[in-house]
Enzyme design. Structure first.
Site, PDB file in Angstrom:
ATOM      1  N   HIS A  37     -30.465 -14.188   8.405  1.00 45.20           N
ATOM      2  CA  HIS A  37     -30.373 -13.089   7.429  1.00 45.20           C
ATOM      3  C   HIS A  37     -31.040 -11.849   8.000  1.00 45.20           C
ATOM      4  CE1 HIS A  37     -30.813 -11.829   2.910  1.00 45.20           C
ATOM      5  NE2 HIS A  37     -30.490 -10.808   3.693  1.00 45.20           N
TER       6      HIS A  37
ATOM      7  N   HIS B  95     -30.183  -7.461   8.541  1.00 44.29           N
ATOM      8  CA  HIS B  95     -29.299  -6.323   8.299  1.00 44.29           C
ATOM      9  C   HIS B  95     -29.298  -5.305   9.434  1.00 44.29           C
ATOM     10  CE1 HIS B  95     -28.399  -7.449   4.151  1.00 44.29           C
ATOM     11  NE2 HIS B  95     -29.669  -7.783   4.043  1.00 44.29           N
TER      12      HIS B  95
ATOM     13  N   GLU C 157     -24.038 -10.967   1.910  1.00 43.27           N
ATOM     14  CA  GLU C 157     -25.014 -10.838   0.818  1.00 43.27           C
ATOM     15  C   GLU C 157     -24.431  -9.882  -0.228  1.00 43.27           C
ATOM     16  OE1 GLU C 157     -29.755 -10.091  -0.012  1.00 43.27           O
ATOM     17  OE2 GLU C 157     -28.852  -9.222   1.765  1.00 43.27           O
TER      18      GLU C 157
ATOM     19  N   ALA D  10     -32.161  -3.805  -3.643  1.00 45.39           N
ATOM     20  CA  ALA D  10     -31.790  -2.616  -2.881  1.00 45.39           C
ATOM     21  C   ALA D  10     -30.280  -2.497  -2.695  1.00 45.39           C
ATOM     22  CB  ALA D  10     -32.476  -2.635  -1.523  1.00 45.39           C
TER      23      ALA D  10
ATOM     24  N   HIS E 224     -30.060 -12.878  -5.851  1.00 49.43           N
ATOM     25  CA  HIS E 224     -29.825 -11.653  -6.627  1.00 49.43           C
ATOM     26  C   HIS E 224     -29.258 -12.044  -7.990  1.00 49.43           C
ATOM     27  CE1 HIS E 224     -30.784  -8.506  -3.694  1.00 49.43           C
ATOM     28  NE2 HIS E 224     -30.358  -9.373  -2.790  1.00 49.43           N
TER      29      HIS E 224
ATOM     30  N   HIS F 158     -33.508 -15.454   0.031  1.00 53.69           N
ATOM     31  CA  HIS F 158     -34.902 -15.002  -0.096  1.00 53.69           C
ATOM     32  C   HIS F 158     -35.564 -15.467  -1.406  1.00 53.69           C
ATOM     33  CE1 HIS F 158     -32.910 -11.626  -2.100  1.00 53.69           C
ATOM     34  NE2 HIS F 158     -32.595 -11.037  -0.967  1.00 53.69           N
TER      35      HIS F 158
ATOM     36  N   ASP G 176     -43.620 -11.821   5.349  1.00 54.21           N
ATOM     37  CA  ASP G 176     -44.313 -10.634   5.845  1.00 54.21           C
ATOM     38  C   ASP G 176     -45.598 -10.337   5.085  1.00 54.21           C
ATOM     39  OD1 ASP G 176     -43.170  -9.851   3.463  1.00 54.21           O
ATOM     40  OD2 ASP G 176     -42.088  -8.133   4.280  1.00 54.21           O
TER      41      ASP G 176
ATOM     42  N   ASP H  10     -34.741 -10.620   7.127  1.00 54.27           N
ATOM     43  CA  ASP H  10     -34.130  -9.672   6.188  1.00 54.27           C
ATOM     44  C   ASP H  10     -34.407  -8.244   6.648  1.00 54.27           C
ATOM     45  OD1 ASP H  10     -32.639  -8.838   4.019  1.00 54.27           O
ATOM     46  OD2 ASP H  10     -34.256  -9.029   2.565  1.00 54.27           O
TER      47      ASP H  10
END
Length: 376
Positions: free
Chosen positions: A55, A57, A125, A136, A191, A212, A243, A269
């Site tokens: 995953h 972007h 996604e 987002a 999501h 996630h 993170d 991500d």
């Protein structure tokens, strides 16, 4: 070629030894020192399977939605320095034509081959997500779950789609999940504003994964377990962004106790600001403000990350009270198993592709090999 005198990370433990590579594959593992002959001496370092990021972007100024082969290839090259030898470029919820173009470009780049990390397929996604949990992602491009819409997006590249994020409570979601499951595509819950019953309906239809975990979904409550409770109470795998911003490290420890090491996958991500300085960037057509390494929309919503998988591994070892062996599983064998590629990547084994990363005790990346070729 011999990678010699390292500490080899295997599924059974760490052994002192050397790895011989020929024609892109691991052909022999030596369980002792290998002083004679040509080779790369990695004394004091670990010999580890290459990291797999399912995953991501973007990175270093490029995004998987740019719609050109150069951008995808530059992402593949940038990932190498962080130990990633294979990845799933992730699309965003945008205009359907733009998603369709991204799918085509990523697929074509995969077939031509990259200069860096290998593309294993595509992570879609969206756009089949909840408007109230868009995160987002741009809500105006969200679509009701539909197998027809999915086929339109995938076009001639349906076999390259590996993971699709879906909100199971949305109308048409259960049917889409079942259809994806029937053709071997991983339906991932994410999501979503659904509750526990919504998760169970999706799970029975074929949900295999969670996008996630904890982020952009309903949390656990003792009177309504919700989506997180469903993930905890099932055998789906769950990806996590380690993170220290997206999830508190102690919450990760709870997830590990409930799910077990083998069901957790670390992902970056990452968005285009990864590897760059603070500033103004974009993700999914929206402005992203990066400050102190945190990527957020103007309203403060987290917008991907600037995390690398090597840093995620470092955080796992130093913040979760787990062994290096267990931490390594979450970036190597676990994603390989999810993608049903654990018969060729994700392990240091004879006959497997020589996707190998060499790092020191502080997980500083020293060498990276893809199909036996040194890329870093």
């Amino acid at each position: 070629m011999i990678i010699k005198n390292g500490r080899i990370i295997t599924e059974k433990g760490i052994i002192e030894g050397s790895v011989e590579i020929d024609k892109g594959k691991i052909i022999r593992i030596y369980n002792d020192k290998y002083p004679k002959g040509e080779g790369i001496d990695v004394s004091g370092c670990f010999i580890c399977p290459g990291f797999i990021d399912i995953h991501i972007h973007g990175i270093e100024g490029h995004d998987c939605m740019e719609g050109n082969i150069e951008a995808i290839n530059e992402i593949s090259k940038a990932l190498i320095k962080y130990g990633v030898t294979s990845f799933l470029p992730a699309t965003m919820t945008e205009d359907l034509k733009k998603i369709r173009k991204a799918v085509e470009i990523i697929s074509n780049t995969k077939s031509k081959g990259t200069a860096g990390a290998k593309i294993l397929g595509i992570n879609l996604e969206g756009p089949f997500i909840s408007p109230s949990m868009a995160g987002a992602q741009d809500p105006k491009y969200i679509k009701k779950p539909s197998f027809d819409t999915f086929k339109d997006l995938a076009n001639d590249y349906i076999n390259e789609i590996k993971i699709v994020t879906i909100a199971p409570e949305e109308e048409g979601a259960v049917e889409l999940i079942a259809n994806l499951n029937s053709i071997g595509i991983i339906a991932s819950v994410g999501h979503t504003n659904g509750n526990y019953d919504d998760f169970i309906k999706g799970y029975k239809a074929g949900i295999k994964h969670c996008t996630h975990l904890f982020n952009a979904m309903t949390g656990f409550h003792h009177r309504q377990p919700n989506i997180v409770g469903g993930v905890f109470n099932s055998d789906v795998t769950a990806e996590m962004i380690l993170d220290g911003v997206h999830i508190h490290f102690d919450a990760v420890k709870v997830a590990l106790k409930v799910k077990g090491i083998d069901k957790i996958i670390l992902v970056s991500d990452a968005m285009m600001a990864c590897g760059l300085c603070d500033g103004l960037y974009s993700l999914g057509g929206q402005d992203v403000y990066v400050k102190d390494g945190q990527a957020r929309l103007k309203d403060g919503t987290l917008a991907g990350s600037t995390l690398t998988l090597s840093k995620a591994l470092y955080n796992a070892v130093n913040n979760l009270n787990i062994t290096l062996i267990d931490a390594i599983k979450m970036v190597t064998s676990n994603p390989a198993k999810l993608l049903k590629l654990d018969n060729e990547i994700g392990y240091i084994k004879e006959g497997f592709y020589a996707d190998i990363v060499i790092f020191d005790d502080d997980i500083n990346i020293k060498h990276v090999f893809v199909n036996g070729e040194m890329k870093f």
